[in-house]
Design a protein around this motif. Sequence first.
Motif, PDB file in Angstrom:
ATOM      1  N   LYS A  36       0.828  -1.212   0.000  1.00  0.00           N
ATOM      2  CA  LYS A  36       0.000   0.000   0.000  1.00  0.00           C
ATOM      3  C   LYS A  36       0.858   1.256   0.000  1.00  0.00           C
ATOM      4  CE  LYS A  36      -4.176  -1.928   2.123  1.00  0.00           C
ATOM      5  NZ  LYS A  36      -5.102  -1.874   3.273  1.00  0.00           N
ATOM      6  N   ILE A  37       1.978   1.229   0.716  1.00  0.00           N
ATOM      7  CA  ILE A  37       2.888   2.380   0.701  1.00  0.00           C
ATOM      8  C   ILE A  37       3.481   2.561  -0.693  1.00  0.00           C
ATOM      9  CG2 ILE A  37       5.054   3.294   1.611  1.00  0.00           C
ATOM     10  CD1 ILE A  37       4.443   1.911   4.230  1.00  0.00           C
ATOM     11  N   VAL A  38       3.901   1.450  -1.313  1.00  0.00           N
ATOM     12  CA  VAL A  38       4.454   1.522  -2.665  1.00  0.00           C
ATOM     13  C   VAL A  38       3.409   2.047  -3.639  1.00  0.00           C
ATOM     14  CG1 VAL A  38       5.408   0.173  -4.565  1.00  0.00           C
ATOM     15  CG2 VAL A  38       6.112  -0.326  -2.215  1.00  0.00           C
ATOM     16  N   GLU A  39       2.172   1.583  -3.506  1.00  0.00           N
ATOM     17  CA  GLU A  39       1.109   2.036  -4.399  1.00  0.00           C
ATOM     18  C   GLU A  39       0.873   3.536  -4.264  1.00  0.00           C
ATOM     19  OE1 GLU A  39      -3.548   0.899  -5.470  1.00  0.00           O
ATOM     20  OE2 GLU A  39      -2.664   0.284  -3.556  1.00  0.00           O
ATOM     21  N   GLU A  40       0.911   4.033  -3.039  1.00  0.00           N
ATOM     22  CA  GLU A  40       0.716   5.471  -2.813  1.00  0.00           C
ATOM     23  C   GLU A  40       1.833   6.283  -3.453  1.00  0.00           C
ATOM     24  OE1 GLU A  40       0.270   8.595   0.951  1.00  0.00           O
ATOM     25  OE2 GLU A  40       0.306   6.414   1.295  1.00  0.00           O
ATOM     26  N   VAL A  41       3.065   5.789  -3.340  1.00  0.00           N
ATOM     27  CA  VAL A  41       4.206   6.501  -3.925  1.00  0.00           C
ATOM     28  C   VAL A  41       4.132   6.468  -5.450  1.00  0.00           C
ATOM     29  CG1 VAL A  41       6.714   6.505  -4.165  1.00  0.00           C
ATOM     30  CG2 VAL A  41       5.680   6.066  -1.936  1.00  0.00           C
ATOM     31  N   VAL A  42       3.796   5.314  -6.016  1.00  0.00           N
ATOM     32  CA  VAL A  42       3.689   5.193  -7.475  1.00  0.00           C
ATOM     33  C   VAL A  42       2.630   6.147  -8.012  1.00  0.00           C
ATOM     34  CG1 VAL A  42       3.101   3.664  -9.382  1.00  0.00           C
ATOM     35  CG2 VAL A  42       4.512   2.813  -7.517  1.00  0.00           C
ATOM     36  N   LEU A  43       1.489   6.211  -7.333  1.00  0.00           N
ATOM     37  CA  LEU A  43       0.414   7.100  -7.772  1.00  0.00           C
ATOM     38  C   LEU A  43       0.849   8.557  -7.730  1.00  0.00           C
ATOM     39  CD1 LEU A  43      -2.518   7.373  -8.672  1.00  0.00           C
ATOM     40  CD2 LEU A  43      -3.193   7.400  -6.263  1.00  0.00           C
ATOM     41  N   GLN A  90       3.919   9.681  -7.898  1.00  0.00           N
ATOM     42  CA  GLN A  90       4.946   9.882  -8.914  1.00  0.00           C
ATOM     43  C   GLN A  90       4.339  10.000 -10.313  1.00  0.00           C
ATOM     44  OE1 GLN A  90       8.882   9.320  -8.509  1.00  0.00           O
ATOM     45  NE2 GLN A  90       8.056  10.544  -6.837  1.00  0.00           N
ATOM     46  N   MET A  91       3.347   9.167 -10.616  1.00  0.00           N
ATOM     47  CA  MET A  91       2.714   9.197 -11.936  1.00  0.00           C
ATOM     48  C   MET A  91       1.972  10.514 -12.160  1.00  0.00           C
ATOM     49  SD  MET A  91       3.498   6.571 -13.707  1.00  0.00           S
ATOM     50  CE  MET A  91       5.112   6.820 -12.958  1.00  0.00           C
ATOM     51  N   ARG A  92       1.290  11.002 -11.153  1.00  0.00           N
ATOM     52  CA  ARG A  92       0.558  12.259 -11.307  1.00  0.00           C
ATOM     53  C   ARG A  92       1.515  13.430 -11.457  1.00  0.00           C
ATOM     54  NH1 ARG A  92      -4.437  11.319  -6.935  1.00  0.00           N
ATOM     55  NH2 ARG A  92      -5.554   9.782  -8.232  1.00  0.00           N
ATOM     56  N   THR A  93       2.632  13.388 -10.746  1.00  0.00           N
ATOM     57  CA  THR A  93       3.650  14.428 -10.926  1.00  0.00           C
ATOM     58  C   THR A  93       4.233  14.380 -12.330  1.00  0.00           C
ATOM     59  OG1 THR A  93       4.215  14.313  -8.569  1.00  0.00           O
ATOM     60  CG2 THR A  93       5.822  15.339 -10.048  1.00  0.00           C
ATOM     61  N   MET A  94       4.480  13.166 -12.826  1.00  0.00           N
ATOM     62  CA  MET A  94       5.042  13.013 -14.162  1.00  0.00           C
ATOM     63  C   MET A  94       4.066  13.501 -15.230  1.00  0.00           C
ATOM     64  SD  MET A  94       6.827   9.606 -15.711  1.00  0.00           S
ATOM     65  CE  MET A  94       7.812   9.550 -14.220  1.00  0.00           C
ATOM     66  N   ILE A  95       2.796  13.227 -15.050  1.00  0.00           N
ATOM     67  CA  ILE A  95       1.788  13.685 -16.007  1.00  0.00           C
ATOM     68  C   ILE A  95       1.720  15.208 -16.011  1.00  0.00           C
ATOM     69  CG2 ILE A  95      -0.697  13.767 -16.426  1.00  0.00           C
ATOM     70  CD1 ILE A  95      -0.830  10.854 -15.609  1.00  0.00           C
ATOM     71  N   GLN A 152       0.902   5.167 -27.316  1.00  0.00           N
ATOM     72  CA  GLN A 152       2.295   4.902 -26.955  1.00  0.00           C
ATOM     73  C   GLN A 152       2.663   5.564 -25.638  1.00  0.00           C
ATOM     74  OE1 GLN A 152       5.251   6.237 -29.788  1.00  0.00           O
ATOM     75  NE2 GLN A 152       6.625   4.554 -29.269  1.00  0.00           N
ATOM     76  N   ALA A 153       2.114   6.755 -25.372  1.00  0.00           N
ATOM     77  CA  ALA A 153       2.368   7.416 -24.098  1.00  0.00           C
ATOM     78  C   ALA A 153       1.779   6.615 -22.948  1.00  0.00           C
ATOM     79  CB  ALA A 153       1.781   8.827 -24.117  1.00  0.00           C
ATOM     80  N   HIS A 154       0.633   5.983 -23.184  1.00  0.00           N
ATOM     81  CA  HIS A 154       0.024   5.131 -22.169  1.00  0.00           C
ATOM     82  C   HIS A 154       0.949   3.952 -21.856  1.00  0.00           C
ATOM     83  CE1 HIS A 154      -2.931   2.320 -20.384  1.00  0.00           C
ATOM     84  NE2 HIS A 154      -3.550   3.419 -20.000  1.00  0.00           N
ATOM     85  N   THR A 155       1.581   3.386 -22.880  1.00  0.00           N
ATOM     86  CA  THR A 155       2.538   2.292 -22.686  1.00  0.00           C
ATOM     87  C   THR A 155       3.750   2.762 -21.894  1.00  0.00           C
ATOM     88  OG1 THR A 155       1.846   1.272 -24.773  1.00  0.00           O
ATOM     89  CG2 THR A 155       3.959   0.589 -23.875  1.00  0.00           C
ATOM     90  N   VAL A 156       4.252   3.957 -22.203  1.00  0.00           N
ATOM     91  CA  VAL A 156       5.418   4.494 -21.502  1.00  0.00           C
ATOM     92  C   VAL A 156       5.083   4.759 -20.036  1.00  0.00           C
ATOM     93  CG1 VAL A 156       7.012   6.448 -21.362  1.00  0.00           C
ATOM     94  CG2 VAL A 156       6.417   5.476 -23.585  1.00  0.00           C
ATOM     95  N   LEU A 157       3.899   5.284 -19.762  1.00  0.00           N
ATOM     96  CA  LEU A 157       3.503   5.542 -18.380  1.00  0.00           C
ATOM     97  C   LEU A 157       3.424   4.246 -17.582  1.00  0.00           C
ATOM     98  CD1 LEU A 157       0.738   8.290 -18.731  1.00  0.00           C
ATOM     99  CD2 LEU A 157       2.913   8.500 -17.519  1.00  0.00           C
ATOM    100  N   GLY A 158       2.873   3.190 -18.194  1.00  0.00           N
ATOM    101  CA  GLY A 158       2.808   1.909 -17.510  1.00  0.00           C
ATOM    102  C   GLY A 158       4.196   1.368 -17.193  1.00  0.00           C
ATOM    103  N   TYR A 159       5.127   1.547 -18.122  1.00  0.00           N
ATOM    104  CA  TYR A 159       6.494   1.085 -17.895  1.00  0.00           C
ATOM    105  C   TYR A 159       7.159   1.898 -16.781  1.00  0.00           C
ATOM    106  CZ  TYR A 159      11.504   0.592 -18.537  1.00  0.00           C
ATOM    107  OH  TYR A 159      12.840   0.410 -18.310  1.00  0.00           O
ATOM    108  N   LEU A 160       6.979   3.215 -16.778  1.00  0.00           N
ATOM    109  CA  LEU A 160       7.599   4.050 -15.763  1.00  0.00           C
ATOM    110  C   LEU A 160       7.038   3.760 -14.379  1.00  0.00           C
ATOM    111  CD1 LEU A 160       7.794   7.459 -17.677  1.00  0.00           C
ATOM    112  CD2 LEU A 160       9.637   5.823 -17.258  1.00  0.00           C
ATOM    113  N   ALA A 161       5.746   3.465 -14.294  1.00  0.00           N
ATOM    114  CA  ALA A 161       5.160   3.060 -13.014  1.00  0.00           C
ATOM    115  C   ALA A 161       5.784   1.750 -12.536  1.00  0.00           C
ATOM    116  CB  ALA A 161       3.647   2.912 -13.151  1.00  0.00           C
TER     117      ALA A 161
END
Length: 315
Positions: free
Chosen positions: A46-53, A55-60, A215-224
Amino acid sequence: MAEASFTKPANDSQFLRNEPVNYTAEIRQMMHGFGDSSEPLLESAKIVEEVVLQQMRTMIRKACEVSERRGNSKKGICISAEDLVFLLRKDKVKLQRLLKYLELKEFKASLHKTIDNELPEDIIQDENGEKSKNKGPLQSFLDLINNTGELLEDASTVDEVKQQRCIRAEVMTRSMDEARYLKFSKARNASFANKNRHKFNDWIIPESDITISKQAHTVLGYLAFEVVAQIVDFAMLVRQDQNKIYGDAIDRLRLSYVNPCTYKPYYHGKVAVTKPITPAEIIEALRRYWSPQLDMTGPFNRWSMRKPHLKLLSC
């Protein structure tokens, strides 16, 4: 590049209110695939999931800023793979890792097209009759920003992090029986890609009108996916430091330390069962990574004593 808007269907809105989208189960599998125990702790996931979320929103958000500067916001906010790749331009190794992933994914897709001697669309014949590959928009963009010629230099790029992960996986599997190995192999295949293409989008940008290319959706999944890997890597380093015996010359042997440069399979016997990564180890790993005091000029900045600067894990 074909654009694909991953907006939520109207019929799913009521369902999402009752059951929020989460990736806890997938992240637990990923953690096991990266070296955690076969049953990672739910609290750690759950901690990892919170950090990933986060990070992804910051990246977007950063990708949207890049898109606006490139003049792609005339028809609304639109994120392309080029906008995300631009964020990786300062880390040559991570950029090469992403490009290799996209290359393998494209090669896998092309295999499904080569039926009855049908060539993929991106393969053409050159003047000598040899097969060559067309440059896509992403490769053309990389050539455009590669001013010094060092960004795409494969020969000088050594991905030590990736090599260390592969060695860790190899050492883990040496003591596994068939059942454990099949479970580990399944965990290694876990990702943020889902048959329901709206799930990942609903998780990172709920109720948003941002358009994301395929393709951006694929890149986001990889970065997560890479964020999860980085957190596990750092947590393993924290555990190694906690068990370290200072002043002992052979301490690394007791810790089952693996040097990727001098690794010999026959030097390592059966490895003890790995204890699950604890929330405390993850929190400590993130504290070290985000500590401004560890930066070169950290102690001289005003914000060094304030809230840590949450720099991106995958960029």
